[in-house]
Design an enzyme around this catalytic site. Sequence first.
Site, short mmCIF file in Angstrom:
data_model
loop_
_atom_site.label_atom_id
_atom_site.label_comp_id
_atom_site.label_asym_id
_atom_site.label_seq_id
_atom_site.Cartn_x
_atom_site.Cartn_y
_atom_site.Cartn_z
N HIS A 157 24.96 23.29 -42.69
CA HIS A 157 24.99 21.83 -42.77
C HIS A 157 24.65 21.16 -41.44
CE1 HIS A 157 26.78 21.39 -46.85
NE2 HIS A 157 27.02 22.66 -46.62
N ASP A 365 22.42 15.57 -35.45
CA ASP A 365 23.14 15.64 -36.73
C ASP A 365 22.31 16.45 -37.71
OD1 ASP A 365 25.16 15.00 -38.54
OD2 ASP A 365 25.11 12.86 -38.07
C1 GDG Z 1 28.26 17.54 -41.97
C2 GDG Z 1 27.05 17.46 -41.03
C3 GDG Z 1 25.68 16.64 -42.95
C4 GDG Z 1 33.57 8.88 -42.83
N1 GDG Z 1 34.61 8.09 -42.51
C5 GDG Z 1 35.37 8.02 -43.61
C6 GDG Z 1 34.78 8.80 -44.62
N2 GDG Z 1 33.66 9.32 -44.11
C7 GDG Z 1 32.72 10.13 -44.89
C8 GDG Z 1 31.38 9.43 -45.03
C9 GDG Z 1 30.48 10.60 -45.36
C10 GDG Z 1 31.14 11.74 -44.61
O1 GDG Z 1 32.46 11.33 -44.25
C11 GDG Z 1 30.41 12.08 -43.33
O2 GDG Z 1 29.27 12.80 -43.65
P1 GDG Z 1 28.10 13.03 -42.61
O3 GDG Z 1 27.01 13.69 -43.33
O4 GDG Z 1 27.69 11.72 -42.05
O5 GDG Z 1 28.69 13.89 -41.42
P2 GDG Z 1 29.64 15.21 -41.22
O6 GDG Z 1 31.02 14.99 -41.67
O7 GDG Z 1 29.48 15.57 -39.78
O8 GDG Z 1 28.97 16.32 -42.17
C12 GDG Z 1 26.09 16.38 -41.51
C13 GDG Z 1 26.90 16.88 -43.82
O9 GDG Z 1 27.76 17.90 -43.29
C14 GDG Z 1 26.50 17.31 -45.23
O10 GDG Z 1 25.64 18.41 -45.20
O11 GDG Z 1 24.98 15.50 -43.44
O12 GDG Z 1 24.93 16.34 -40.69
O13 GDG Z 1 27.46 17.20 -39.68
O14 GDG Z 1 30.49 10.90 -46.73
O15 GDG Z 1 31.44 8.45 -46.01
N3 GDG Z 1 35.29 8.94 -45.86
C15 GDG Z 1 36.45 8.27 -46.14
N4 GDG Z 1 37.07 7.50 -45.21
C16 GDG Z 1 36.58 7.33 -43.94
O16 GDG Z 1 37.15 6.59 -43.12
N5 GDG Z 1 36.99 8.38 -47.37
#
Ligand code: GDG
Length: 505
Positions: A157, A365
């Site tokens: 990821h 990322d």
């Molecule tokens: C890894 C990789 C890749 C955030 N704050 C809250 C909350 N979130 C949720 C967001 C989103 C998720 O967390 C974050 O997803 P990302 O993809 O932006 O980043 P990572 O957590 O680092 O994920 C990344 C991912 O895996 C999938 O393959 O895209 O590059 O690093 O869904 O909405 N959710 C809630 N409250 C919050 O305050 N409920």
Amino acid sequence: MSRLIVVSNRVNPPEKGGEAPAGGLAVAIAAALKEYSGFWFGWSGQTAATFTGEVKESRVDDVTVMTVDLEESDYQEYYNGYANGTLWPLFHYRIDLTAYDRSFGEGYGRVNRRFAEALAPLIQPGDVIWVHDYHLFPLGWELRRLGITNPIGFFLHIPWPAPQLLTTLPRHRALVEAMFHYDLVGFQTDEWLWAFESYVLGEAGGGWARDGRLNAFGKTMRAKVFPIGLDVEAFAELAASETAVRTYDRMAAHAAFRSMVVGVERLDYSKGLEERLLGFQRFLEDNPVQRGKVFYLQIAPTSRGEVEAYQDIRVRLDALTGRINSMYGDMDFSPVRFVNRNYRRDELAGVYRAAKVGLVTPLRDGMNLVAKEYVAAQNPDDPGVLVLSRFAGAARQMIEAVIVNPFSHEEMAEALKRALTMERAERVDRWQALMEGVRRTDVRTWRDAFVSALKATREAGPVSELPVAASRGWRGVQAFDLARQAQIRDQRPAVGRMRLRDPGA
Ligand code: GDG
């Protein structure tokens, strides 16, 4: 139909509209498992005095989960240590923050063995196993040692680092060799695949088989790109929910005549929060007319709070927020709101929709699902603008966003100005193109493409032909680099080629 067994470090399916902090991985896997029979295996999130290997079964929101508890030392060495203290910073290009500690590596190997030993008895002939992320690189190898011959795939990821960085890791060869015990390895973007292939060819002396599979360490596997997407339908449902609408109304009323810029992420140094604040400060400095008319809301729930590097950022961000607010605030107004807490996903959907600009500017990322969520939550008739870092994997797909270099405060300031003053017609055009991409490459496309490629790789049988010798060694890598660069150039439409209406048309 064969069962799908998903394995990841934490097993935490997000409950509907749940309060629990949901990382991108959890959201994506839960969506994938709802339509396949099978189960999700991994750590329960609990620690016990000693490891028993006992597997507990439960059902969360239509997903069967099988979990094991870990020992406290496992948690420290494997999770806080090797996974989040060594691999995460290194794979996000932060060797300055990378901890190289022998006990971490030992704990990492031990937990992967324990996972394999607990999982192996649950595997039946015909099952397809899909391992996720950097916590579990050696799991496939450990399962093979235990005699598991089922197809096993691995999806990363996060980014894969350039060979120049990866080689700083002690025992880097073993880590890459572990990848060759999978049938299929998936990356988010061509850039990370390319970095992996460069290592295999240049460092490991590997090569390509004639059918495009990679050959090294006496083994053959396929490496491919599978960009992860959103569960678009579920997100649309959330965005239309009562809570989302209520949150939207509350934010819109609160913003009054001001424009809101929003950022949402786990509190993590890879997400570029300090650089973002500095970019916003620069925007206020350069644009006096915008002062008092714009505010920036950053939602950043704590994550991995036991790892030192994560404790430091909080302090620095608080100081920076205070400085900007004292410089540009007023008696009744603060230009930056930094909220260190977790919100429900339906609340987030409402916040995204109320924001004129979604500021998604990680320093590195794998993909970034927030960028996709922001787009999916917009009002089609009056959408906001996505400002996206060129270093997010998502930027390889979402070229209609305003793309920025997050290390440049000037570029960030200009991008903000451009986004905040963009005409509606251009915003609509950009949004339509972005939304079409978000729909086309959703989480189902990702899951189905990966699972069918995994089955196909196995069906292709062993490679009988010799590797293509000419591609071996660093000379081969140079030729390969040039060929790949040309390929990427041809595949990526330049932003300038995007057909947008004339502003104001
Ligand atoms: C890894 C990789 C890749 C955030 N704050 C809250 C909350 N979130 C949720 C967001 C989103 C998720 O967390 C974050 O997803 P990302 O993809 O932006 O980043 P990572 O957590 O680092 O994920 C990344 C991912 O895996 C999938 O393959 O895209 O590059 O690093 O869904 O909405 N959710 C809630 N409250 C919050 O305050 N409920």
